[in-house]
Design a protein around this motif. Structure first.
Motif, mmCIF file in Angstrom:
data_model
loop_
_atom_site.group_PDB
_atom_site.id
_atom_site.type_symbol
_atom_site.label_atom_id
_atom_site.label_comp_id
_atom_site.label_asym_id
_atom_site.label_seq_id
_atom_site.Cartn_x
_atom_site.Cartn_y
_atom_site.Cartn_z
ATOM 1 N N ARG A 189 0.828 -1.214 0.000
ATOM 2 C CA ARG A 189 0.000 0.000 0.000
ATOM 3 C C ARG A 189 0.858 1.259 0.000
ATOM 4 N NH1 ARG A 189 -5.377 0.425 -1.535
ATOM 5 N NH2 ARG A 189 -6.014 -1.732 -1.547
ATOM 6 N N LYS A 190 1.974 1.193 0.750
ATOM 7 C CA LYS A 190 2.868 2.357 0.818
ATOM 8 C C LYS A 190 3.314 2.735 -0.585
ATOM 9 C CE LYS A 190 5.485 2.163 5.059
ATOM 10 N NZ LYS A 190 6.748 1.630 5.536
ATOM 11 N N PHE A 191 3.699 1.726 -1.353
ATOM 12 C CA PHE A 191 4.187 1.998 -2.698
ATOM 13 C C PHE A 191 3.068 2.415 -3.630
ATOM 14 C CE2 PHE A 191 7.916 1.977 -5.259
ATOM 15 C CZ PHE A 191 8.879 2.117 -4.286
ATOM 16 N N TYR A 192 1.923 1.778 -3.461
ATOM 17 C CA TYR A 192 0.745 2.131 -4.264
ATOM 18 C C TYR A 192 0.412 3.609 -4.045
ATOM 19 C CZ TYR A 192 -4.135 2.435 -5.667
ATOM 20 O OH TYR A 192 -5.315 2.823 -6.236
ATOM 21 N N ASN A 193 0.482 4.054 -2.780
ATOM 22 C CA ASN A 193 0.147 5.439 -2.457
ATOM 23 C C ASN A 193 1.125 6.443 -3.077
ATOM 24 O OD1 ASN A 193 -1.995 4.474 -1.013
ATOM 25 N ND2 ASN A 193 -0.963 4.561 0.969
ATOM 26 N N LYS A 194 2.358 5.991 -3.320
ATOM 27 C CA LYS A 194 3.345 6.905 -3.912
ATOM 28 C C LYS A 194 3.040 7.177 -5.379
ATOM 29 C CE LYS A 194 7.254 5.799 -1.001
ATOM 30 N NZ LYS A 194 8.530 5.137 -0.849
ATOM 31 N N VAL A 195 2.367 6.223 -6.027
ATOM 32 C CA VAL A 195 2.133 6.335 -7.469
ATOM 33 C C VAL A 195 1.374 7.610 -7.812
ATOM 34 C CG1 VAL A 195 1.134 5.206 -9.490
ATOM 35 C CG2 VAL A 195 2.066 3.837 -7.644
ATOM 36 N N ALA A 196 0.366 7.924 -7.003
ATOM 37 C CA ALA A 196 -0.481 9.085 -7.284
ATOM 38 C C ALA A 196 0.347 10.371 -7.323
ATOM 39 C CB ALA A 196 -1.554 9.190 -6.213
ATOM 40 N N LYS A 197 1.481 10.357 -6.622
ATOM 41 C CA LYS A 197 2.285 11.593 -6.543
ATOM 42 C C LYS A 197 3.243 11.730 -7.730
ATOM 43 C CE LYS A 197 1.952 11.643 -1.551
ATOM 44 N NZ LYS A 197 2.279 10.580 -0.643
ATOM 45 N N VAL A 198 3.349 10.704 -8.543
ATOM 46 C CA VAL A 198 4.267 10.789 -9.687
ATOM 47 C C VAL A 198 3.433 10.854 -10.965
ATOM 48 C CG1 VAL A 198 6.150 9.623 -10.926
ATOM 49 C CG2 VAL A 198 6.002 9.453 -8.428
ATOM 50 N N ALA A 245 2.748 8.048 -13.914
ATOM 51 C CA ALA A 245 3.230 6.718 -13.498
ATOM 52 C C ALA A 245 2.138 5.662 -13.699
ATOM 53 C CB ALA A 245 3.650 6.758 -12.040
ATOM 54 N N ILE A 246 2.568 4.471 -14.044
ATOM 55 C CA ILE A 246 1.631 3.343 -14.148
ATOM 56 C C ILE A 246 1.947 2.388 -13.008
ATOM 57 C CG2 ILE A 246 0.724 1.484 -15.594
ATOM 58 C CD1 ILE A 246 1.777 2.881 -18.034
ATOM 59 N N SER A 247 0.883 1.903 -12.362
ATOM 60 C CA SER A 247 1.079 1.036 -11.203
ATOM 61 C C SER A 247 0.893 -0.427 -11.564
ATOM 62 C CB SER A 247 0.044 1.410 -10.133
ATOM 63 O OG SER A 247 0.060 0.434 -9.123
ATOM 64 N N LEU A 248 1.892 -1.240 -11.195
ATOM 65 C CA LEU A 248 1.717 -2.705 -11.272
ATOM 66 C C LEU A 248 1.857 -3.241 -9.842
ATOM 67 C CD1 LEU A 248 3.893 -3.589 -14.434
ATOM 68 C CD2 LEU A 248 1.469 -3.003 -14.340
ATOM 69 N N THR A 249 1.259 -2.517 -8.904
ATOM 70 C CA THR A 249 1.510 -2.825 -7.495
ATOM 71 C C THR A 249 0.437 -3.688 -6.830
ATOM 72 O OG1 THR A 249 0.446 -0.748 -6.892
ATOM 73 C CG2 THR A 249 2.844 -0.717 -7.038
ATOM 74 N N LEU A 250 -0.802 -3.636 -7.316
ATOM 75 C CA LEU A 250 -1.877 -4.271 -6.537
ATOM 76 C C LEU A 250 -2.297 -5.636 -7.077
ATOM 77 C CD1 LEU A 250 -4.376 -1.440 -5.532
ATOM 78 C CD2 LEU A 250 -2.437 -2.350 -4.256
#
Ligand SMILES: Cc1ncc(COP(=O)(O)O)c(C=O)c1O
Length: 385
Positions: free
Chosen positions: A19-28, A31-36
């Protein structure tokens, strides 16, 4: 800031690294997330319709604590396909697998009891143990297959005397599945020792091998095994919160008490959705599984072509390449990849000490996103290796 009013259990845990990393995505930006671990497919249409019907029929009231009888019967039938035998009264429907894990741990753990947890593994086992005042000890998963070292495991069971051990296959984060041989060895070990096995089989419907192996298939150790599983991933219904626990009555009577005081019952409407899923959505599940398999093969090949050391996952929808050799910790690697290539993946260290030097990529994302992320990674790797 320290707050003396907060329990030592709650103070000892952190928000999960995923979740910590997922939350960082919104700030970049961009960015595309492959975290969840969230499939990109919608919940099957028939599941939606069943839930709408349930609302129209006013099935919005409490169900029995254990969950509606039809769903427990259907789960019992479904598990028999995997050679796992539990009657409806040995099944409790929970608000997702997460509640199931917490219910089991709360039922078994006294303060200072030890819990033997795989490393790397889904972070909830570690955190639930700490929250309840227990002590985490780990057993490592090694090599290209992320396999158990049975000498280490047996040593820890005999010397540390944990109350129970956690098994987690197919694995989040590695994608490893339990082999026939390891299942047999675990069976022997559990039979010979004073230990309970809690087996998390959240991804059992996403096993790309012919045969499925689980410690819960052995009838002679049923009294020493508890299953936690659910439908979040199977029917792509993570937000609908339906999981389940299976245990013999020795445990189930107490698990039900814990479940009553945490949740009362799982969401009624979602229970009717899961029921429809089990009765009529085999084709949807098969479709999603085939798609995941194609994506797995694609991402595996792309990572291999980029020069990553990586194993072909046999289950779930995660791939766990080594990020050793870049002169960075896995956290630094993922931070840099996010900020420079605008691709978010999860540092392996979020899953335990032995996850360091790896990173977890979820391929439960669309083919377009996966391709774009692999292209971005490839360019970035050329500059950074
Ligand atoms: C191994 C494992 N167990 C349990 C869970 C929890 O699932 P749920 O969303 O149903 O609470 C997850 C979710 O990612 C998982 O990966």
């Amino acid at each position: 800031m320290e707050n003396s009013k907060i329990s030592s259990g709650a103070s000892s845990i952190q928000i999960s690294g995923i979740r910590k990393f997922y939350n960082k995505v919104a700030k970049v930006e961009g960015a595309i997330s492959l975290t969840l671990g969230q499939p990109d497919f919608p919940v099957p249409g028939k599941v939606k319709e069943a839930m709408i019907r349930a609302i129209d029929d006013d099935k919005t009231v409490y169900t029995s604590n254990a969950g509606i009888e039809e769903l427990r019967e259907e789960i019992s039938k479904y598990l028999r396909k995997f050679n796992i035998n539990y009657e409806k009264d040995e099944i409790c429907i929970t608000a997702g697998g997460t509640e199931g894990i917490m219910d089991i741990f709360s039922t078994l753990l006294n303060k200072d009891d030890k819990v033997l947890v795989p490393d790397p593994a889904f972070p909830a086992y570690d955190s639930c143990t700490r929250l309840l005042g227990g002590e985490v000890i780990t057993y490592g998963l090694y090599g290209s297959e992320f396999s158990i070292d049975f000498n280490e495991l047996e040593d820890k069971i005999k010397n540390e005397k944990p109350k129970f051990m956690v098994l987690s296959y197919p694995s989040n984060p590695t994608g490893a599945v339990l082999s026939k041989e390891d299942n047999e060895r675990l069976h022997q070990l559990i039979q010979d020792n004073d230990i309970i096995a809690v087996t998390d089989e959240m991804y059992s419907a996403l096993c790309y091998e012919e045969e499925y192996y689980s410690i819960s298939q052995y009838k002679d150790i049923k009294e020493k095994v508890i299953i936690v599983s659910g439908f979040s991933k199977t029917f792509s219904m993570t937000g609908l919160r339906i999981g389940y626990v299976c245990a013999s009555s020795t445990f189930m009577d107490s698990i039900l008490k814990v479940h009553q005081y945490t949740t009362t019952c799982a969401p009624s409407i979602s229970q009717y959705g899961a029921l429809e899923g089990l009765r009529n959505c085999d084709a949807d599940v098969q479709y999603m599984k085939n798609e995941f398999k194609k994506r797995r093969d694609y991402v595996y090949k792309r990572l291999k072509d980029m020069g990553f050391e990586v194993s072909l996952p046999k289950g779930a929808f995660y791939i766990f390449p080594s990020v050793d050799g870049f002169g960075m910790t896995s956290e630094e690697f993922c931070e840099k990849l996010l900020n420079e290539a605008k691709v978010a993946i999860v540092p392996g260290s979020a899953f335990g000490e032995k996850g360091e030097n790896f990173a977890r990529i979820s391929y439960a994302y669309s083919e377009v996103e996966l391709e774009e992320c692999m292209n971005r990674m490839e360019k970035w790797i050329l500059k950074n290796r």
